[in-house]
Design a protein around this motif. Structure first.
Motif, short mmCIF file in Angstrom:
data_model
loop_
_atom_site.label_atom_id
_atom_site.label_comp_id
_atom_site.label_asym_id
_atom_site.label_seq_id
_atom_site.Cartn_x
_atom_site.Cartn_y
_atom_site.Cartn_z
N LEU A 1 5.05 -3.15 -33.45
CA LEU A 1 4.14 -2.26 -32.44
C LEU A 1 4.85 -3.16 -31.06
N ILE A 2 4.45 -4.35 -31.75
CA ILE A 2 4.14 -5.37 -30.37
C ILE A 2 5.50 -6.63 -30.63
N ARG A 3 6.24 -6.30 -31.34
CA ARG A 3 7.49 -7.45 -31.75
C ARG A 3 8.68 -6.84 -30.21
N PRO A 4 8.32 -5.99 -29.87
CA PRO A 4 9.90 -5.92 -28.75
C PRO A 4 8.85 -6.27 -27.67
N GLN A 5 7.47 -6.48 -27.60
CA GLN A 5 7.20 -7.11 -26.20
C GLN A 5 7.12 -8.30 -26.27
N LEU A 6 7.80 -9.67 -27.17
CA LEU A 6 7.23 -10.65 -27.30
C LEU A 6 8.44 -11.41 -27.57
N HIS A 7 8.67 -12.34 -26.87
CA HIS A 7 9.64 -13.41 -25.59
C HIS A 7 9.27 -14.60 -26.55
N TRP A 8 10.51 -15.69 -27.16
CA TRP A 8 10.20 -16.93 -28.02
C TRP A 8 10.88 -17.68 -26.74
N VAL A 9 9.78 -18.39 -26.10
CA VAL A 9 10.05 -19.22 -24.74
C VAL A 9 9.57 -20.88 -25.12
N GLU A 10 10.70 -21.85 -24.78
CA GLU A 10 10.29 -22.96 -24.76
C GLU A 10 9.53 -24.15 -24.10
N LEU A 11 8.02 -24.62 -24.23
CA LEU A 11 7.05 -24.63 -23.16
C LEU A 11 7.40 -25.78 -23.19
N PRO A 12 7.71 -26.49 -22.36
CA PRO A 12 7.89 -27.88 -22.29
C PRO A 12 6.58 -29.18 -21.06
N GLN A 13 6.56 -30.26 -21.68
CA GLN A 13 5.44 -30.89 -22.15
C GLN A 13 5.21 -30.98 -20.12
N GLY A 14 4.09 -30.89 -19.78
CA GLY A 14 3.17 -30.72 -18.47
C GLY A 14 3.40 -29.45 -17.44
N ALA A 15 4.25 -28.55 -17.98
CA ALA A 15 4.41 -27.11 -17.68
C ALA A 15 2.95 -26.41 -17.35
N CYS A 16 3.18 -25.85 -16.56
CA CYS A 16 1.83 -25.37 -16.59
C CYS A 16 1.85 -24.26 -16.00
N LEU A 17 0.89 -22.81 -16.98
CA LEU A 17 1.28 -21.75 -17.39
C LEU A 17 0.23 -20.89 -16.99
N HIS A 18 -0.68 -21.57 -16.47
CA HIS A 18 -1.25 -20.52 -15.41
C HIS A 18 -2.56 -21.57 -14.63
N LYS A 19 -2.83 -21.19 -13.14
CA LYS A 19 -3.86 -21.95 -12.43
C LYS A 19 -5.20 -21.10 -12.34
N VAL A 20 -6.38 -22.33 -11.72
CA VAL A 20 -7.87 -20.76 -12.31
C VAL A 20 -7.31 -19.99 -10.79
N GLY A 21 -7.98 -19.39 -11.14
CA GLY A 21 -7.89 -18.29 -10.17
C GLY A 21 -6.53 -17.13 -10.49
N ASP A 22 -5.32 -17.35 -10.92
CA ASP A 22 -4.53 -17.12 -11.13
C ASP A 22 -4.86 -15.74 -12.04
N VAL A 23 -3.94 -14.69 -11.33
CA VAL A 23 -4.01 -13.63 -12.24
C VAL A 23 -3.19 -13.33 -13.32
N LEU A 24 -3.41 -13.34 -14.68
CA LEU A 24 -2.71 -13.78 -15.74
C LEU A 24 -1.17 -12.78 -15.77
N GLN A 25 -0.63 -12.85 -15.77
CA GLN A 25 1.49 -11.96 -15.22
C GLN A 25 1.73 -11.88 -17.55
N HIS A 26 0.72 -13.34 -17.85
CA HIS A 26 1.52 -13.65 -19.23
C HIS A 26 0.60 -14.05 -19.99
N VAL A 27 0.45 -13.65 -21.79
CA VAL A 27 -0.46 -14.66 -22.21
C VAL A 27 0.36 -15.43 -23.21
N TYR A 28 0.17 -16.48 -24.01
CA TYR A 28 0.95 -17.02 -23.99
C TYR A 28 0.72 -17.71 -26.07
N PHE A 29 1.05 -17.86 -27.17
CA PHE A 29 0.53 -17.84 -28.73
C PHE A 29 1.46 -19.08 -29.15
N PRO A 30 1.12 -20.24 -29.34
CA PRO A 30 2.09 -21.28 -30.14
C PRO A 30 2.13 -21.00 -30.03
#
Length: 264
Positions: free
Chosen positions: A24-53
């Motif tokens: 059920l969950i697999r279709p909503q998951l996307h395999w992504v590259e996470l480069p060093q230094g990338a900011c996935l979110h800042k304090v106070g940001d509305v969380l649009q995505h979650v990440y499973f490293p």
């Protein structure tokens, strides 16, 4: 963006799902590259995505008004970034910065929250992880306040090494100092002291952990407390119990190849 991933690359929270929930969950998951230094979110940001490293390492960072910052926790393939979105919160309480480049799964926060609300089998491991992460954060705050810099450095190196699939991480001395909330000179002095006693080998651009048991002994109790929190998470899931994730390794395990941390 590639939605395919080698079978051996896994996030252990996702691996704990039942086959039915995974389908059920697999279709909503996307395999992504996470480069060093990338900011996935800042304090106070509305969380649009979650990440499973999977192979990436992400630092959760507390930032002050004057710009000072310190790492409060680190997330590898044992966990998820954006856990508050899964348990009723919609905003980030800390910044999330990729510390070690790699790959992972990204999923819309609303979708994983809906799956968790629908299925207790999805919600339970996420709540157990949230508990372990809270213990991690609390211990880190206490460590940064009460323990010597060298002990903090040992704890940081061990936690990073546990989560590094290639046993190598590129990071500047300034970055380590920023994560610990200390001066760069203190990091340099601590690394040289550990090398002098044969616990690490420090050369231009690299640190190799030579004596993991010695490094654990040189650390404060915080590394063990944090590791035990994730150990309980692993023990609570039969699937995780069979998978022997990186962070479950201890000094009593067979000495794997030297875990290398690139220090530029």
């Amino acid at each position: 963006m590639n939605n395919e991933t080698p079978a051996q690359d896994v996030n252990h929270l996702l691996a704990s799902l039942t086959p039915a929930d995974w389908q059920l969950i697999r279709p909503q998951l996307h395999w992504v590259e996470l480069p060093q230094g990338a900011c996935l979110h800042k304090v106070g940001d509305v969380l649009q995505h979650v990440y499973f490293p999977v192979t990436a390492i992400v630092s959760l960072v507390s930032t002050m008004r004057d710009g000072a910052s310190a790492e409060v926790a680190v997330v590898g393939n044992e966990g998820v970034v954006g856990i508050s979105a899964l348990i009723g919160g919609d905003r980030a309480h800390s910044a999330a910065v990729v510390q070690g480049a790699g790959f992972g799964w990204r999923m819309p926060a609303a979708d994983i929250a809906a799956h968790a609300a629908r299925s207790g089998a999805v919600m339970r491991p996420l709540l157990r992880y949230a508990q372990a992460l809270a213990a991690h954060m609390a211990q880190t705050v206490g460590c940064n306040r009460h323990h010597r810099l060298e002990q903090q450095l040992c704890r940081w190196l061990l936690l990073q090494a546990d989560r590094s699939p290639s046993h190598e991480l590129k990071v500047t001395q300034e970055r380590i100092a920023e994560m610990l909330g200390v001066r760069r000179e203190g990091v340099t002095a601590g690394a040289l002291s550990l090398q002098k006693d044969g616990l690490i080998r420090y050369a231009r651009g690299r640190i190799a952990v030579l004596d993991r048991g010695g490094l654990e002994a040189r650390s404060c109790e915080c590394y063990a407390v944090i590791s035990q929190s994730y150990g309980r998470l692993r023990a609570a899931s039969p699937t995780l119990g069979r998978m022997s994730p990186l962070w479950a390794l201890s000094s009593s395990a067979a000495r794997a190849p030297e875990r290398r941390l690139a220090l530029v």
